[in-house]
Design a protein around this motif. Structure first.
Motif, PDB file in Angstrom:
ATOM      1  N   ILE A   5     -12.630 -12.722   4.533  1.00 15.57           N
ATOM      2  CA  ILE A   5     -12.163 -11.474   5.130  1.00 15.57           C
ATOM      3  C   ILE A   5     -10.691 -11.242   4.805  1.00 15.57           C
ATOM      4  O   ILE A   5     -10.270 -10.117   4.527  1.00 15.57           O
ATOM      5  N   GLN A   6      -9.930 -12.309   4.798  1.00 15.58           N
ATOM      6  CA  GLN A   6      -8.495 -12.207   4.542  1.00 15.58           C
ATOM      7  C   GLN A   6      -8.202 -11.733   3.118  1.00 15.58           C
ATOM      8  O   GLN A   6      -7.261 -10.985   2.888  1.00 15.58           O
ATOM      9  N   TYR A   7      -9.007 -12.140   2.150  1.00 14.52           N
ATOM     10  CA  TYR A   7      -8.757 -11.812   0.737  1.00 14.52           C
ATOM     11  C   TYR A   7      -9.675 -10.724   0.187  1.00 14.52           C
ATOM     12  O   TYR A   7      -9.659 -10.454  -1.007  1.00 14.52           O
ATOM     13  N   SER A   8     -10.486 -10.101   0.994  1.00 16.22           N
ATOM     14  CA  SER A   8     -11.472  -9.150   0.484  1.00 16.22           C
ATOM     15  C   SER A   8     -10.845  -7.920  -0.168  1.00 16.22           C
ATOM     16  O   SER A   8     -11.416  -7.352  -1.095  1.00 16.22           O
ATOM     17  N   HIS A   9      -9.693  -7.497   0.255  1.00 12.94           N
ATOM     18  CA  HIS A   9      -9.071  -6.297  -0.297  1.00 12.94           C
ATOM     19  C   HIS A   9      -8.381  -6.556  -1.645  1.00 12.94           C
ATOM     20  O   HIS A   9      -8.092  -5.618  -2.377  1.00 12.94           O
ATOM     21  N   VAL A  10      -8.142  -7.788  -1.989  1.00 14.43           N
ATOM     22  CA  VAL A  10      -7.367  -8.110  -3.191  1.00 14.43           C
ATOM     23  C   VAL A  10      -8.098  -7.682  -4.462  1.00 14.43           C
ATOM     24  O   VAL A  10      -7.488  -7.144  -5.390  1.00 14.43           O
ATOM     25  N   GLY A  11      -9.388  -7.879  -4.517  1.00 11.46           N
ATOM     26  CA  GLY A  11     -10.164  -7.480  -5.702  1.00 11.46           C
ATOM     27  C   GLY A  11     -10.170  -5.971  -5.902  1.00 11.46           C
ATOM     28  O   GLY A  11     -10.028  -5.479  -7.021  1.00 11.46           O
ATOM     29  N   ILE A  12     -10.325  -5.250  -4.829  1.00 11.71           N
ATOM     30  CA  ILE A  12     -10.318  -3.792  -4.899  1.00 11.71           C
ATOM     31  C   ILE A  12      -8.947  -3.295  -5.324  1.00 11.71           C
ATOM     32  O   ILE A  12      -8.825  -2.376  -6.138  1.00 11.71           O
ATOM     33  N   LEU A  13      -7.902  -3.913  -4.797  1.00  2.44           N
ATOM     34  CA  LEU A  13      -6.538  -3.554  -5.164  1.00  2.44           C
ATOM     35  C   LEU A  13      -6.282  -3.819  -6.651  1.00  2.44           C
ATOM     36  O   LEU A  13      -5.673  -2.994  -7.341  1.00  2.44           O
ATOM     37  N   PHE A  14      -6.773  -4.944  -7.162  1.00  2.00           N
ATOM     38  CA  PHE A  14      -6.624  -5.291  -8.568  1.00  2.00           C
ATOM     39  C   PHE A  14      -7.253  -4.218  -9.453  1.00  2.00           C
ATOM     40  O   PHE A  14      -6.628  -3.721 -10.391  1.00  2.00           O
ATOM     41  N   GLY A  46      -1.226  -2.282 -16.952  1.00  2.00           N
ATOM     42  CA  GLY A  46      -2.094  -2.323 -15.780  1.00  2.00           C
ATOM     43  C   GLY A  46      -2.547  -3.727 -15.457  1.00  2.00           C
ATOM     44  O   GLY A  46      -2.571  -4.144 -14.296  1.00  2.00           O
ATOM     45  N   PHE A  47      -2.889  -4.482 -16.487  1.00  2.00           N
ATOM     46  CA  PHE A  47      -3.320  -5.861 -16.277  1.00  2.00           C
ATOM     47  C   PHE A  47      -2.178  -6.716 -15.739  1.00  2.00           C
ATOM     48  O   PHE A  47      -2.358  -7.495 -14.799  1.00  2.00           O
ATOM     49  N   VAL A  48      -0.999  -6.551 -16.324  1.00  2.00           N
ATOM     50  CA  VAL A  48       0.161  -7.328 -15.878  1.00  2.00           C
ATOM     51  C   VAL A  48       0.516  -6.981 -14.435  1.00  2.00           C
ATOM     52  O   VAL A  48       0.753  -7.867 -13.608  1.00  2.00           O
ATOM     53  N   MET A  49       0.568  -5.713 -14.117  1.00  2.00           N
ATOM     54  CA  MET A  49       0.934  -5.302 -12.760  1.00  2.00           C
ATOM     55  C   MET A  49      -0.123  -5.725 -11.740  1.00  2.00           C
ATOM     56  O   MET A  49       0.211  -6.131 -10.623  1.00  2.00           O
ATOM     57  N   ALA A  50      -1.398  -5.629 -12.121  1.00  2.00           N
ATOM     58  CA  ALA A  50      -2.466  -6.047 -11.214  1.00  2.00           C
ATOM     59  C   ALA A  50      -2.413  -7.556 -10.974  1.00  2.00           C
ATOM     60  O   ALA A  50      -2.594  -8.011  -9.839  1.00  2.00           O
ATOM     61  N   CYS A  51      -2.138  -8.329 -12.013  1.00  2.00           N
ATOM     62  CA  CYS A  51      -1.995  -9.782 -11.841  1.00  2.00           C
ATOM     63  C   CYS A  51      -0.795 -10.114 -10.981  1.00  2.00           C
ATOM     64  O   CYS A  51      -0.862 -11.009 -10.128  1.00  2.00           O
ATOM     65  N   TYR A  52       0.299  -9.423 -11.180  1.00  2.00           N
ATOM     66  CA  TYR A  52       1.496  -9.635 -10.373  1.00  2.00           C
ATOM     67  C   TYR A  52       1.197  -9.369  -8.901  1.00  2.00           C
ATOM     68  O   TYR A  52       1.560 -10.154  -8.020  1.00  2.00           O
ATOM     69  N   LYS A  53       0.541  -8.259  -8.626  1.00  2.00           N
ATOM     70  CA  LYS A  53       0.200  -7.917  -7.240  1.00  2.00           C
ATOM     71  C   LYS A  53      -0.773  -8.932  -6.654  1.00  2.00           C
ATOM     72  O   LYS A  53      -0.655  -9.306  -5.486  1.00  2.00           O
ATOM     73  N   LEU A  54      -1.715  -9.400  -7.454  1.00  2.00           N
ATOM     74  CA  LEU A  54      -2.665 -10.412  -7.004  1.00  2.00           C
ATOM     75  C   LEU A  54      -1.946 -11.693  -6.601  1.00  2.00           C
ATOM     76  O   LEU A  54      -2.204 -12.264  -5.531  1.00  2.00           O
ATOM     77  N   THR A  58      -1.643 -13.180  -2.680  1.00  2.00           N
ATOM     78  CA  THR A  58      -2.170 -14.493  -2.314  1.00  2.00           C
ATOM     79  C   THR A  58      -1.054 -15.427  -1.859  1.00  2.00           C
ATOM     80  O   THR A  58      -1.292 -16.308  -1.043  1.00  2.00           O
ATOM     81  N   GLU A  59       0.159 -15.266  -2.374  1.00  2.00           N
ATOM     82  CA  GLU A  59       1.285 -16.068  -1.905  1.00  2.00           C
ATOM     83  C   GLU A  59       1.627 -15.756  -0.468  1.00  2.00           C
ATOM     84  O   GLU A  59       1.868 -16.646   0.324  1.00  2.00           O
ATOM     85  N   VAL A  60       1.629 -14.496  -0.142  1.00  2.00           N
ATOM     86  CA  VAL A  60       1.977 -14.082   1.216  1.00  2.00           C
ATOM     87  C   VAL A  60       0.929 -14.594   2.207  1.00  2.00           C
ATOM     88  O   VAL A  60       1.243 -15.046   3.284  1.00  2.00           O
ATOM     89  N   LYS A  61      -0.336 -14.534   1.815  1.00  2.00           N
ATOM     90  CA  LYS A  61      -1.406 -14.939   2.713  1.00  2.00           C
ATOM     91  C   LYS A  61      -1.420 -16.453   2.937  1.00  2.00           C
ATOM     92  O   LYS A  61      -1.850 -16.916   3.969  1.00  2.00           O
ATOM     93  N   LYS A  62      -0.972 -17.239   1.952  1.00  2.00           N
ATOM     94  CA  LYS A  62      -0.986 -18.690   2.080  1.00  2.00           C
ATOM     95  C   LYS A  62       0.041 -19.181   3.093  1.00  2.00           C
ATOM     96  O   LYS A  62      -0.144 -20.190   3.738  1.00  2.00           O
ATOM     97  N   LYS A  63       1.150 -18.497   3.187  1.00  2.00           N
ATOM     98  CA  LYS A  63       2.237 -18.951   4.067  1.00  2.00           C
ATOM     99  C   LYS A  63       1.935 -18.802   5.519  1.00  2.00           C
ATOM    100  O   LYS A  63       1.164 -18.224   6.057  1.00  2.00           O
TER     101      LYS A  63
END
Length: 63
Positions: A5-14, A46-54, A58-63
């Protein structure tokens, strides 16, 4: 289940970021008549920016 649930939006955002850059590249190609140039740049950027955002999400969620 909680991680899912915590990471479900990341794929859509990518996908959304990637498609936005590709769409922008296609539109710029239509306006400038430089057919593959901006589309290729849009794909790469687009790929670079999407990877950066990904990574940032995930860094923010891990902390």
């Amino acid at each position: 289940m909680r991680d899912y649930i915590q990471y479900s939006h990341v794929g859509i955002l990518f996908i959304a970021i990637f498609l936005l850059f590709v769409y922008g590249g296609i539109q710029l190609d239509k306006k400038t008549n430089l057919q593959p140039l901006f589309t290729i740049l849009g794909v790469l950027l687009g790929f670079v920016m999407a990877c950066y955002k990904l990574i940032k999400e995930t860094e923010v969620k891990k902390k």
